[in-house]
Design a protein around this motif. Structure first.
Motif, PDB file in Angstrom:
ATOM      1  N   VAL A 268       0.940  -1.050   0.038  1.00 13.34           N
ATOM      2  CA  VAL A 268       0.040   0.194   0.052  1.00 13.34           C
ATOM      3  C   VAL A 268       0.929   1.225   0.027  1.00 13.34           C
ATOM      4  O   VAL A 268       1.828   1.358   0.869  1.00 13.34           O
ATOM      5  N   SER A 269       0.785   2.071  -0.914  1.00 13.94           N
ATOM      6  CA  SER A 269       1.847   3.293  -1.212  1.00 13.94           C
ATOM      7  C   SER A 269       1.048   4.411  -1.120  1.00 13.94           C
ATOM      8  O   SER A 269       0.327   4.878  -2.324  1.00 13.94           O
ATOM      9  N   ASN A 270       1.443   5.223  -0.293  1.00 11.50           N
ATOM     10  CA  ASN A 270       1.085   6.698  -0.399  1.00 11.50           C
ATOM     11  C   ASN A 270      -0.639   6.978  -0.649  1.00 11.50           C
ATOM     12  O   ASN A 270      -0.861   7.943  -1.384  1.00 11.50           O
ATOM     13  N   ILE A 271      -1.250   6.093   0.193  1.00 11.13           N
ATOM     14  CA  ILE A 271      -2.810   6.287  -0.168  1.00 11.13           C
ATOM     15  C   ILE A 271      -3.170   7.519   0.708  1.00 11.13           C
ATOM     16  O   ILE A 271      -3.246   7.651   1.846  1.00 11.13           O
ATOM     17  N   VAL A 311      -8.077  -0.562  -0.676  1.00 10.49           N
ATOM     18  CA  VAL A 311      -7.343  -2.060  -0.902  1.00 10.49           C
ATOM     19  C   VAL A 311      -8.049  -2.651  -1.840  1.00 10.49           C
ATOM     20  O   VAL A 311      -7.520  -3.296  -2.919  1.00 10.49           O
ATOM     21  N   ALA A 312      -9.353  -3.166  -1.687  1.00 10.65           N
ATOM     22  CA  ALA A 312     -10.115  -4.090  -2.370  1.00 10.65           C
ATOM     23  C   ALA A 312     -10.728  -3.316  -3.738  1.00 10.65           C
ATOM     24  O   ALA A 312     -11.373  -4.170  -4.557  1.00 10.65           O
ATOM     25  N   GLY A 313     -10.625  -2.135  -4.066  1.00 12.09           N
ATOM     26  CA  GLY A 313     -11.017  -1.531  -5.343  1.00 12.09           C
ATOM     27  C   GLY A 313     -12.670  -1.183  -5.282  1.00 12.09           C
ATOM     28  O   GLY A 313     -12.972  -0.926  -6.297  1.00 12.09           O
ATOM     29  N   ILE A 314     -12.907  -1.099  -4.192  1.00 15.73           N
ATOM     30  CA  ILE A 314     -14.535  -0.863  -4.039  1.00 15.73           C
ATOM     31  C   ILE A 314     -14.598   0.641  -3.838  1.00 15.73           C
ATOM     32  O   ILE A 314     -15.618   1.242  -4.576  1.00 15.73           O
ATOM     33  N   VAL A 315     -13.634   1.436  -3.256  1.00 15.06           N
ATOM     34  CA  VAL A 315     -13.428   2.760  -3.341  1.00 15.06           C
ATOM     35  C   VAL A 315     -12.428   3.255  -3.800  1.00 15.06           C
ATOM     36  O   VAL A 315     -11.278   2.620  -3.790  1.00 15.06           O
ATOM     37  N   LYS A 316     -12.445   4.242  -4.745  1.00 16.66           N
ATOM     38  CA  LYS A 316     -11.161   4.964  -5.435  1.00 16.66           C
ATOM     39  C   LYS A 316     -10.480   5.856  -4.442  1.00 16.66           C
ATOM     40  O   LYS A 316     -11.000   6.926  -3.911  1.00 16.66           O
ATOM     41  N   GLU A 317      -9.097   5.611  -4.472  1.00 21.66           N
ATOM     42  CA  GLU A 317      -8.377   6.667  -3.885  1.00 21.66           C
ATOM     43  C   GLU A 317      -8.177   8.054  -4.560  1.00 21.66           C
ATOM     44  O   GLU A 317      -8.495   8.185  -5.440  1.00 21.66           O
ATOM     45  N   SER A 318      -7.846   9.091  -3.449  1.00 17.12           N
ATOM     46  CA  SER A 318      -7.555  10.247  -4.284  1.00 17.12           C
ATOM     47  C   SER A 318      -5.993  10.347  -4.699  1.00 17.12           C
ATOM     48  O   SER A 318      -5.741  11.092  -5.675  1.00 17.12           O
ATOM     49  N   LEU A 329      -2.439  -1.932  -9.519  1.00 15.40           N
ATOM     50  CA  LEU A 329      -3.660  -2.064  -9.818  1.00 15.40           C
ATOM     51  C   LEU A 329      -4.539  -0.956  -9.708  1.00 15.40           C
ATOM     52  O   LEU A 329      -4.629  -0.471  -8.758  1.00 15.40           O
ATOM     53  N   LYS A 330      -5.382  -1.021 -10.833  1.00 15.63           N
ATOM     54  CA  LYS A 330      -6.494   0.254 -10.878  1.00 15.63           C
ATOM     55  C   LYS A 330      -7.710  -0.433 -10.012  1.00 15.63           C
ATOM     56  O   LYS A 330      -7.688  -1.729  -9.864  1.00 15.63           O
ATOM     57  N   PRO A 331      -8.550   0.261  -9.496  1.00 15.24           N
ATOM     58  CA  PRO A 331      -9.627  -0.135  -8.725  1.00 15.24           C
ATOM     59  C   PRO A 331     -10.427  -1.344  -9.425  1.00 15.24           C
ATOM     60  O   PRO A 331     -10.668  -2.521  -8.553  1.00 15.24           O
ATOM     61  N   LYS A 332     -10.577  -1.298 -10.530  1.00 14.42           N
ATOM     62  CA  LYS A 332     -11.169  -2.502 -11.175  1.00 14.42           C
ATOM     63  C   LYS A 332     -10.502  -3.755 -11.222  1.00 14.42           C
ATOM     64  O   LYS A 332     -11.098  -4.834 -11.042  1.00 14.42           O
ATOM     65  N   GLN A 333      -9.251  -3.559 -11.609  1.00 17.44           N
ATOM     66  CA  GLN A 333      -8.334  -4.797 -11.326  1.00 17.44           C
ATOM     67  C   GLN A 333      -8.337  -5.323  -9.849  1.00 17.44           C
ATOM     68  O   GLN A 333      -8.441  -6.510  -9.820  1.00 17.44           O
ATOM     69  N   ARG A 334      -8.343  -4.569  -8.750  1.00 18.04           N
ATOM     70  CA  ARG A 334      -8.109  -5.121  -7.629  1.00 18.04           C
ATOM     71  C   ARG A 334      -9.440  -6.114  -7.060  1.00 18.04           C
ATOM     72  O   ARG A 334      -9.314  -6.927  -6.540  1.00 18.04           O
ATOM     73  N   ILE A 335     -10.640  -5.667  -7.811  1.00 17.09           N
ATOM     74  CA  ILE A 335     -11.717  -6.337  -7.145  1.00 17.09           C
ATOM     75  C   ILE A 335     -11.716  -7.818  -7.687  1.00 17.09           C
ATOM     76  O   ILE A 335     -12.153  -8.704  -7.124  1.00 17.09           O
ATOM     77  N   GLY A 441      -0.799 -19.322   1.805  1.00 18.23           N
ATOM     78  CA  GLY A 441      -0.246 -18.413   1.004  1.00 18.23           C
ATOM     79  C   GLY A 441      -1.147 -17.214   0.786  1.00 18.23           C
ATOM     80  O   GLY A 441      -0.989 -16.214   0.139  1.00 18.23           O
ATOM     81  N   THR A 442      -2.426 -17.247   1.633  1.00 18.89           N
ATOM     82  CA  THR A 442      -3.387 -16.009   1.402  1.00 18.89           C
ATOM     83  C   THR A 442      -2.878 -14.834   2.463  1.00 18.89           C
ATOM     84  O   THR A 442      -2.574 -15.266   3.719  1.00 18.89           O
ATOM     85  N   LYS A 443      -2.868 -13.795   2.233  1.00 19.20           N
ATOM     86  CA  LYS A 443      -2.526 -12.711   3.067  1.00 19.20           C
ATOM     87  C   LYS A 443      -3.837 -12.089   3.386  1.00 19.20           C
ATOM     88  O   LYS A 443      -4.915 -12.070   2.816  1.00 19.20           O
ATOM     89  N   PHE A 444      -3.900 -11.473   4.568  1.00 19.31           N
ATOM     90  CA  PHE A 444      -4.885 -10.999   5.362  1.00 19.31           C
ATOM     91  C   PHE A 444      -4.639  -9.762   5.983  1.00 19.31           C
ATOM     92  O   PHE A 444      -3.795  -9.470   6.586  1.00 19.31           O
ATOM     93  N   LEU A 445      -5.592  -8.621   5.721  1.00 23.22           N
ATOM     94  CA  LEU A 445      -5.932  -7.461   6.230  1.00 23.22           C
ATOM     95  C   LEU A 445      -6.943  -7.319   6.896  1.00 23.22           C
ATOM     96  O   LEU A 445      -8.080  -7.300   6.252  1.00 23.22           O
ATOM     97  N   ILE A 446      -6.928  -7.600   8.193  1.00 29.31           N
ATOM     98  CA  ILE A 446      -8.287  -7.676   9.302  1.00 29.31           C
ATOM     99  C   ILE A 446      -8.523  -6.365   9.869  1.00 29.31           C
ATOM    100  O   ILE A 446      -7.546  -6.011  10.709  1.00 29.31           O
TER     101      ILE A 446
END
Length: 489
Positions: A268-271, A311-318, A329-335, A441-446
């Motif tokens: 996650v970079s400079n969000i 992070v999941a692409g549901i909301v677009k970052e500024s 990844l663009k938001p649509k790709q993240r989904i 192998g799955t990463k989790f952000l909880i």
């Protein structure tokens, strides 16, 4: 009349289902604080619905036996009389909202009682001050975090000033500081001689406040405990009963196996996120150093859910980037790459039954059916496989949604309050499933306020405050108290 509650030989089944309540005999004294405990789906919420009249007037089914408030049957009372006697806070606060803005919602019940304008204003202001929401009275309810909505629901019930309070998992989405405030509010209501019935899995904040704990199992009351009896139980004894800790400081960190599987990089970079002139998130940076499980913590309204949705692409970052396998990844790709499980699960469930839910959108064959049945077994949902997802309890829906993510084999999963509504046994079960997926192998952000769950499941803590990362550390024996302190315990 003395508003004692008496439940006499009550049996109830929702239409087309087996008995949810079975021969319940139960009295609550005026001024008593009673906590209903037990596994998800054991009938706790159904029992409260018989007291506030929602069964059978709203939740239809077959009800036998009698419920009395004072010397009057609940079924003989008009809806406004029940509303005057009982203040209700539901597990999903949105289901009880009628107004668009906070002040209007807090005032709604008072208006229904026909109180004068001046009296309504006084009650709204006092209730808002008690819950520390006086600064958001003019804000839209739908812009608030889930936890803040819960506080609005509690303030709305308090403004009516009923004799009886019925709270269905009121702490489910509150941060620890807000939960502490909730406990203080319940203690204050007790001093006013209010009768309080609470359905709850988190017990620590009620220590010293509750009078009686009522354990339910499969629709029956199986045992009652005093506060002293609960306090004298060890952590292991509570865990064996499927209950959560009464003291968070008593929780011991489990041994956590390290995965040797090489996994994809994730960063996650400079969000940054702005809504109008308000900055919700500012320059958020972190990466998964290894294949780890990260807990995102912070007060209600700190920006956690917004970050999870970005992070999941549901909301677009500024501004900023989400980088998976060294690719931005663009938001649509993240989904399609990152799976998001929200707090509100009803809008996410589409299947006709549980197996159908797990396999929706996938190419069905015998191997997939076997995998789906195995997942239901791991999540203790096998017995409900033929039920419609909407008929599950809140905790059961949480586990089903996690099962859907497992079926789709997501590389990264964002979980927003995954343990709201989970009893101790199922909290531990979900922790185990998450750790097993992580080893594969799955990463989790909880995103979580549940310190007990975090201590059992997570490796690393990232704390947000006012949209910024203020703490980032690994969880170990020496940092356990740091976690509790940083969460306000």
């Amino acid at each position: 009349m003395e508003n004692k509650i008496s439940i006499k030989n009550v049996t109830f089944s929702y239409q087309g289902t087996v008995n949810q309540l079975k021969k319940i005999d139960f009295d609550v004294k005026k001024g008593e604080c009673v906590v209903l405990i037990g596994k998800s789906g054991c009938g706790k919420s159904s029992l409260t619905r018989t007291i506030n009249g929602l069964i059978p007037s709203f939740y239809q089914g077959d009800l036998h036996g009698n419920i009395f408030i004072g010397n009057r049957k609940v079924n003989d009372l008009s809806s406004w009389e029940v509303g005057r006697l009982t203040g209700n806070v539901f597990q999903d606060p949105r289901s009880q909202f009628f107004a668009n803005e906070v002040g209007g919602e807090v005032a709604f019940g008072c208006e229904n009682l026909g109180l004068s304008h001046d009296e309504i204003v006084d009650r709204v202001n006092k209730s808002a001050k008690d819950l520390q929401i006086q600064d958001i009275l003019e804000e839209s309810i739908y812009t608030l975090s889930y936890g803040m909505r819960q506080k609005v629901a509690i303030a709305s019930a308090k403004a009516v000033d009923p004799d009886i309070y019925i709270l269905d998992e009121p702490s489910a989405n509150l941060d620890i500081q807000s939960t502490k405030l909730l406990g203080e509010m319940i203690e204050y209501l007790k001093k006013l001689d209010k009768t309080i019935i609470i359905v709850e899995h988190r017990l620590y904040y009620l220590n010293g406040i509750a009078d009686t704990y009522v354990l339910m199992n499969e629709g029956r009351i199986v045992k009652k405990f005093s506060q002293n009896e609960i306090n004298n139980m060890g952590t292991l004894e509570l865990k064996n009963m499927g209950l959560r800790a009464i003291d968070l400081k008593s929780i011991e960190l489990p041994k956590k196996e390290v995965s040797n599987i090489k996994t994809v990089s994730f960063r996650v970079s400079n969000i940054t996120k702005n809504i109008g002139k308000k900055q919700i998130l500012k320059d958020i940076n972190f990466s998964f150093d290894t294949n780890e499980i990260i807990a995102l913590v912070g007060k209600n309204g700190a920006g956690k859910s917004t970050l999870g949705k970005i992070v999941a692409g549901i909301v677009k970052e500024s501004n900023g980037n989400i980088i998976l396998s060294e690719k931005s990844l663009k938001p649509k790709q993240r989904i399609s790459e990152i799976w998001y499980i929200p707090q509100d699960l009803d809008s996410q469930l589409f299947g006709e039954d549980l197996l159908d839910e797990l396999m929706t959108g996938l190419k069905v064959d015998e191997n997939l059916k076997y995998k789906a049945q195995k997942i239901l077994l791991e999540l203790d949902l096998q017995r409900y496989k033929d039920r419609h997802p909407s008929t599950l309890s809140g905790g059961q829906k949480q586990r089903l949604a996690l099962g859907v993510a497992i079926m789709h084999g997501a590389k990264v999963i964002v979980l927003d309050e995954p343990t709201s509504g989970l009893d101790g046994s199922n909290m531990m079960r979900v922790s185990k499933v998450i750790r097993n997926m992580n080893k594969s192998g799955t990463k989790f952000l909880i995103i979580s306020h549940d310190a007990e769950f975090i201590l059992n499941a997570c490796d690393r803590i990232i704390k947000l405050d006012e949209g910024k990362v203020v703490e980032d550390y690994y969880l170990n024996l020496s940092s356990t108290l740091l976690l509790l302190q940083s969460m306000g315990y």
